[in-house]
Design a protein around this motif. Sequence first.
Motif, short mmCIF file in Angstrom:
data_model
loop_
_atom_site.label_atom_id
_atom_site.label_comp_id
_atom_site.label_asym_id
_atom_site.label_seq_id
_atom_site.Cartn_x
_atom_site.Cartn_y
_atom_site.Cartn_z
N LEU A 66 110.01 27.07 83.19
CA LEU A 66 111.32 27.30 82.76
C LEU A 66 111.51 27.93 81.48
N ASP A 67 110.85 27.77 80.49
CA ASP A 67 110.72 28.78 79.27
C ASP A 67 110.70 30.31 79.47
N ILE A 68 109.72 30.60 80.31
CA ILE A 68 109.55 31.98 80.73
C ILE A 68 110.60 32.38 81.53
N SER A 69 111.25 31.70 82.40
CA SER A 69 112.47 32.00 83.18
C SER A 69 113.51 32.31 82.35
N GLU A 70 113.83 31.36 81.23
CA GLU A 70 114.82 31.60 80.70
C GLU A 70 114.82 33.08 79.86
N ARG A 71 113.56 33.48 79.17
CA ARG A 71 113.45 34.63 78.71
C ARG A 71 113.58 36.11 79.76
N LEU A 72 112.91 35.73 81.10
CA LEU A 72 113.41 36.63 81.95
C LEU A 72 114.58 37.11 82.60
N LYS A 73 115.51 35.96 82.73
CA LYS A 73 116.40 35.80 83.37
C LYS A 73 117.61 37.14 83.27
N ASP A 74 117.86 37.65 81.94
CA ASP A 74 118.52 38.73 81.64
C ASP A 74 118.02 39.91 81.70
N GLN A 100 102.83 45.16 85.85
CA GLN A 100 102.18 45.96 84.73
C GLN A 100 103.19 46.03 83.71
N VAL A 101 104.62 46.27 84.30
CA VAL A 101 105.70 46.63 83.22
C VAL A 101 105.94 45.35 82.37
N LEU A 102 105.80 44.02 83.17
CA LEU A 102 106.02 42.96 82.63
C LEU A 102 104.98 42.54 81.39
N LYS A 103 103.82 43.07 81.89
CA LYS A 103 102.83 42.90 80.82
C LYS A 103 102.85 43.59 79.59
N THR A 104 103.54 44.87 79.60
CA THR A 104 103.81 45.84 78.53
C THR A 104 104.89 44.97 77.63
N LYS A 105 105.64 43.81 78.19
CA LYS A 105 106.63 43.38 77.68
C LYS A 105 106.24 41.98 77.00
N GLY A 106 105.11 41.72 77.33
CA GLY A 106 104.69 40.30 76.78
C GLY A 106 104.49 39.20 77.88
N PHE A 107 104.60 39.50 79.11
CA PHE A 107 104.57 38.31 80.15
C PHE A 107 103.61 38.78 80.93
N ILE A 114 105.48 37.72 92.45
CA ILE A 114 106.54 38.74 92.34
C ILE A 114 107.07 39.02 93.83
N GLU A 115 108.04 38.95 94.28
CA GLU A 115 108.80 39.28 95.64
C GLU A 115 109.72 40.30 95.47
N ILE A 116 109.73 41.23 96.12
CA ILE A 116 110.76 42.47 96.27
C ILE A 116 111.37 42.37 97.37
N LEU A 117 112.85 42.11 97.07
CA LEU A 117 113.69 41.88 98.27
C LEU A 117 113.74 43.06 99.14
N ASP A 118 113.83 44.26 98.68
CA ASP A 118 114.12 45.37 99.70
C ASP A 118 112.93 46.23 99.52
N ASP A 119 112.59 47.19 100.49
CA ASP A 119 111.72 48.16 100.36
C ASP A 119 112.25 49.22 99.22
N VAL A 140 115.44 38.79 89.08
CA VAL A 140 115.34 39.97 88.14
C VAL A 140 115.98 41.15 88.70
N VAL A 141 116.44 42.14 87.89
CA VAL A 141 116.79 43.47 88.37
C VAL A 141 115.89 44.62 88.00
N ILE A 142 115.35 45.24 89.19
CA ILE A 142 114.50 46.27 89.07
C ILE A 142 115.49 47.48 88.98
N ASP A 143 115.30 48.36 88.13
CA ASP A 143 115.82 49.71 88.00
C ASP A 143 115.02 50.95 88.23
N VAL A 144 115.06 51.42 89.22
CA VAL A 144 114.05 52.82 89.30
C VAL A 144 114.69 53.88 88.85
N VAL A 145 114.05 54.77 88.01
CA VAL A 145 114.47 55.85 87.39
C VAL A 145 113.51 56.76 87.49
N THR A 146 113.85 58.30 87.21
CA THR A 146 112.86 59.36 87.47
C THR A 146 112.23 59.47 86.13
#
Length: 147
Positions: A66-74, A100-107, A114-119, A140-146
Amino acid sequence: MKIILKENLKNLGTQGDVVNVKDGYANNFLFPKGYAVMATSSNLKIQQENTRQGTLKREKMKNDALDISERLKDMTITIGMKAGSNDKIFGSVTPLQISQVLKTKGFEIDRRKIEILDDIKTLGTYKGVIHLHRDVAVNVVIDVVTE
């Protein structure tokens, strides 16, 4: 004979249950395989203490989730990918990359949670779910950029 089950057994009970079985079944099958122990007063006390400690451990794990989910939700997870024409990326985004991205942010989150809802095959914003505990999941929101 009264026994305490050490494992879940179909048609008999679940782990920690005290059940009555025939002597031969207990002595010839359940005890040698390690599926049960005799229901003596000392074994019952041990079982009660194990149950109490297991409950405390499960509560701690849930509270940590629950503590981790509070930090991840936004949080928005931004992943840089090489893209070609029409914003189509080379390959696709996988749960391993998100982990790997979450690991760089400390998670420290396992990719299997981790489940991705769309390809994810093009640039854009996508939704995903991280299952931290069987009762706790965070969107979570996943933003894919160049790159």
